[in-house]
Scaffold this motif. Structure first.
Motif, PDB file in Angstrom:
ATOM      1  N   THR A 136       0.816  -1.207   0.000  1.00  0.00           N
ATOM      2  CA  THR A 136       0.000   0.000   0.000  1.00  0.00           C
ATOM      3  C   THR A 136       0.849   1.256   0.000  1.00  0.00           C
ATOM      4  N   THR A 137       2.131   1.156   0.377  1.00  0.00           N
ATOM      5  CA  THR A 137       2.973   2.339   0.406  1.00  0.00           C
ATOM      6  C   THR A 137       3.845   2.455  -0.833  1.00  0.00           C
ATOM      7  N   LEU A 138       3.894   1.411  -1.659  1.00  0.00           N
ATOM      8  CA  LEU A 138       4.667   1.491  -2.887  1.00  0.00           C
ATOM      9  C   LEU A 138       4.020   2.458  -3.862  1.00  0.00           C
ATOM     10  N   ASP A 139       4.791   2.896  -4.835  1.00  0.00           N
ATOM     11  CA  ASP A 139       4.276   3.773  -5.872  1.00  0.00           C
ATOM     12  C   ASP A 139       3.480   2.916  -6.848  1.00  0.00           C
ATOM     13  N   LYS A 140       2.294   2.521  -6.419  1.00  0.00           N
ATOM     14  CA  LYS A 140       1.440   1.647  -7.202  1.00  0.00           C
ATOM     15  C   LYS A 140       0.449   2.512  -7.965  1.00  0.00           C
ATOM     16  N   TYR A 141       0.373   2.297  -9.281  1.00  0.00           N
ATOM     17  CA  TYR A 141      -0.484   3.148 -10.106  1.00  0.00           C
ATOM     18  C   TYR A 141      -1.949   2.952  -9.728  1.00  0.00           C
ATOM     19  N   ASP A 142      -2.618   4.062  -9.477  1.00  0.00           N
ATOM     20  CA  ASP A 142      -4.038   4.064  -9.165  1.00  0.00           C
ATOM     21  C   ASP A 142      -4.650   5.234  -9.919  1.00  0.00           C
ATOM     22  N   ILE A 143      -5.505   4.940 -10.894  1.00  0.00           N
ATOM     23  CA  ILE A 143      -6.044   6.013 -11.731  1.00  0.00           C
ATOM     24  C   ILE A 143      -6.800   7.045 -10.911  1.00  0.00           C
ATOM     25  N   LYS A 144      -7.430   6.636  -9.813  1.00  0.00           N
ATOM     26  CA  LYS A 144      -8.188   7.578  -8.993  1.00  0.00           C
ATOM     27  C   LYS A 144      -7.277   8.566  -8.287  1.00  0.00           C
ATOM     28  N   LYS A 145      -6.017   8.184  -8.062  1.00  0.00           N
ATOM     29  CA  LYS A 145      -5.039   9.097  -7.463  1.00  0.00           C
ATOM     30  C   LYS A 145      -4.247   9.844  -8.533  1.00  0.00           C
ATOM     31  N   ALA A 146      -3.927   9.147  -9.628  1.00  0.00           N
ATOM     32  CA  ALA A 146      -3.170   9.790 -10.699  1.00  0.00           C
ATOM     33  C   ALA A 146      -3.978  10.907 -11.355  1.00  0.00           C
ATOM     34  N   PHE A 147      -5.306  10.738 -11.415  1.00  0.00           N
ATOM     35  CA  PHE A 147      -6.188  11.743 -12.006  1.00  0.00           C
ATOM     36  C   PHE A 147      -7.297  12.064 -11.002  1.00  0.00           C
ATOM     37  N   ARG A 148      -6.857  12.567  -9.845  1.00  0.00           N
ATOM     38  CA  ARG A 148      -7.779  12.797  -8.735  1.00  0.00           C
ATOM     39  C   ARG A 148      -8.933  13.714  -9.129  1.00  0.00           C
ATOM     40  N   GLU A 149      -8.637  14.753  -9.927  1.00  0.00           N
ATOM     41  CA  GLU A 149      -9.678  15.710 -10.284  1.00  0.00           C
ATOM     42  C   GLU A 149     -10.768  15.088 -11.159  1.00  0.00           C
ATOM     43  N   PHE A 154      -0.529  -2.210 -10.107  1.00  0.00           N
ATOM     44  CA  PHE A 154      -1.550  -1.169 -10.223  1.00  0.00           C
ATOM     45  C   PHE A 154      -2.824  -1.620  -9.536  1.00  0.00           C
ATOM     46  N   VAL A 155      -3.625  -0.648  -9.156  1.00  0.00           N
ATOM     47  CA  VAL A 155      -4.933  -0.906  -8.568  1.00  0.00           C
ATOM     48  C   VAL A 155      -5.938  -1.066  -9.697  1.00  0.00           C
ATOM     49  N   VAL A 156      -6.710  -2.142  -9.665  1.00  0.00           N
ATOM     50  CA  VAL A 156      -7.758  -2.317 -10.673  1.00  0.00           C
ATOM     51  C   VAL A 156      -8.775  -1.197 -10.513  1.00  0.00           C
ATOM     52  N   GLY A 157      -9.004  -0.473 -11.578  1.00  0.00           N
ATOM     53  CA  GLY A 157      -9.869   0.693 -11.529  1.00  0.00           C
ATOM     54  C   GLY A 157     -11.336   0.322 -11.413  1.00  0.00           C
ATOM     55  N   GLN A 183      -6.807   1.101 -17.677  1.00  0.00           N
ATOM     56  CA  GLN A 183      -5.544   0.372 -17.657  1.00  0.00           C
ATOM     57  C   GLN A 183      -4.371   1.340 -17.692  1.00  0.00           C
ATOM     58  N   PRO A 184      -3.281   1.021 -16.976  1.00  0.00           N
ATOM     59  CA  PRO A 184      -2.086   1.867 -17.077  1.00  0.00           C
ATOM     60  C   PRO A 184      -1.492   1.789 -18.473  1.00  0.00           C
ATOM     61  N   ASP A 185      -0.666   2.766 -18.823  1.00  0.00           N
ATOM     62  CA  ASP A 185      -0.202   2.869 -20.210  1.00  0.00           C
ATOM     63  C   ASP A 185       0.815   1.798 -20.602  1.00  0.00           C
ATOM     64  N   TRP A 186       1.314   1.013 -19.623  1.00  0.00           N
ATOM     65  CA  TRP A 186       2.278  -0.029 -19.995  1.00  0.00           C
ATOM     66  C   TRP A 186       1.603  -1.349 -20.402  1.00  0.00           C
ATOM     67  N   ILE A 187       0.297  -1.425 -20.251  1.00  0.00           N
ATOM     68  CA  ILE A 187      -0.422  -2.639 -20.674  1.00  0.00           C
ATOM     69  C   ILE A 187      -0.512  -2.662 -22.203  1.00  0.00           C
ATOM     70  N   THR A 188      -0.110  -3.788 -22.801  1.00  0.00           N
ATOM     71  CA  THR A 188      -0.077  -3.904 -24.260  1.00  0.00           C
ATOM     72  C   THR A 188      -1.162  -4.851 -24.767  1.00  0.00           C
TER      73      THR A 188
END
Length: 385
Positions: A180-193, A252-255, A285-290
């Protein structure tokens, strides 16, 4: 009111989604549930009847005369009382100290329905209880020394089990709190607004190009089998991608589930004529998913369960640009007044018109949230008239 391990396991499975007895048996077999709890096939219908009698679940989809029959294929769903009791029992199970078929394993299986803080708190209480029990065991042993060989062996076994349990609890708690403290991608935090709009006033936002898993469909989401298959396929593939990505060093956190809704006549959204709706269900999905990762995840999910919607899962980009959005709190069917205010007042008054599909973002799990407390972001791409 208490629950046995078997009752709690069935409640947890029914809380995921309504199921009938044969489907419960299949899920139990597929997940290897009997490796960590005693739950025989012959007892499933007995337990369903028992849970229904206590008002924790209710039967649907079968004639009333058949709902009490052990041979009925009625589908069961959890009542509000059942949901509350299941959550309370799951929290208790995370901290409970029991023998080999430890109740904590049921707690871990049900823990996705709790917050990470609740899971960590339960495991923390378990760790402290194990330390206290181990200290008490050692003190008891010291008071009885010297011991016969058999008694010494019994103490050795009990201490070894407690040490192993304590080591597992500490390691699991460490992994959970570290994750929970790692820099884990979470779209709700990355794009909070974009994921925290106001509840009273409409907000204007600029939505960048984002990537999603997507499945298209048409019809009433409450009755369409295609809709249920689509949502199940999206979540299955999303979690398969998460686990594969984490194994590769990126987590990453599943959105949340999202949906694009369209119709030839937009007024059907105000009249709630759901049979006329077309939809595209999405999970970010994060941008590294292909594409290759998505295809591999689809194949992995399809190998475990047949679902026609898996063939329709695709990776797509969505660039909505300028949007107006608001947070709706309440039942999905109570959205109409807010949408009417948006369509008939806000957009005309601000010189705006539609520029894309109506977009909804479901922040609440409808299986575990009262309709009056559901949180849904209502988003509309717009452009100047």
């Amino acid at each position: 009111m208490t629950l046995t391990d078997a009752e709690l396991t069935l409640l947890g499975l029914l809380l995921e989604q309504p199921r009938h007895g044969y489907e419960l048996e299949r899920v139990i077999e597929e997940r290897g549930v009997r490796a960590w709890t005693a739950l025989g096939f012959s007892s499933i219908y007995y337990l369903l009847d028992k849970l229904a009698g206590r008002g924790l679940i209710e039967a649907t989809g079968a004639p009333a005369a058949e709902r009490r029959s052990a041979k009925s294929r009625a589908t069961y769903r959890v009542t509000e009382a059942g949901r509350l009791l299941c959550e309370a029992a799951t929290k208790d199970a995370l901290a409970a100290l029991t023998p080999v078929r430890s109740r904590v394993l049921i707690g871990m299986a049900n823990s996705p329905g709790l917050s990470e803080e609740d899971v960590a708190a339960g495991l923390g209480r378990r760790r402290e209880a194990l330390r206290d029990q181990l200290a008490e065991l050692r003190a008891t042993r010291a008071r009885q020394e010297p011991l016969p060989a058999v008694a010494s062996a019994i103490f050795d076994y009990c201490e070894a089990m407690l040490r192993a349990d304590a080591a597992w609890t500490q390691a699991t708690l460490h992994d959970l709190t570290t994750e929970t403290t790692l820099d884990k991608y979470d779209i709700k935090k990355a794009f909070r607004e974009l994921y925290a709009p106001p509840t009273r006033d409409f907000a204007v936002v600029d939505v960048p190009e984002l990537r999603y898993l997507a499945v298209d469909g048409h019809g009433d989401p409450n009755t369409s089998a295609a809709y249920g298959n689509a949502v199940e396929a999206l979540y299955g593939v999303a979690y398969a991608l998460k686990f594969a990505s984490k194994a590769g060093g990126k987590d990453f956190v599943v959105g949340p589930l999202e949906g694009l809704w369209r119709a030839d006549d937009p007024s059907v959204f105000l009249t709630r004529d759901k049979a006329a709706w077309s939809w595209t269900m999405l999970i970010s999905q994060p941008d590294w998913i292909t594409e290759d990762m998505v295809r591999a995840a689809v194949a992995a999910v399809a190998a475990k369960k047949q679902n026609p919607a898996l063939a329709e899962v695709r990776l797509r980009s969505l660039a909505e640009g300028r949007c107006v959005q608001i947070l709706h709190v309440g039942s999905y069917d109570d959205e109409a007044p807010t949408l009417a205010r948006l369509h008939e007042r806000y957009l005309p008054e601000h010189g705006l018109t539609f520029n894309g599909d109506h977009h909804e973002i479901y922040l609440s799990d409808p299986r575990r949230t009262e309709p009056a407390k559901l949180k849904t972001i209502l988003r509309q791409p717009v452009k100047a008239v």
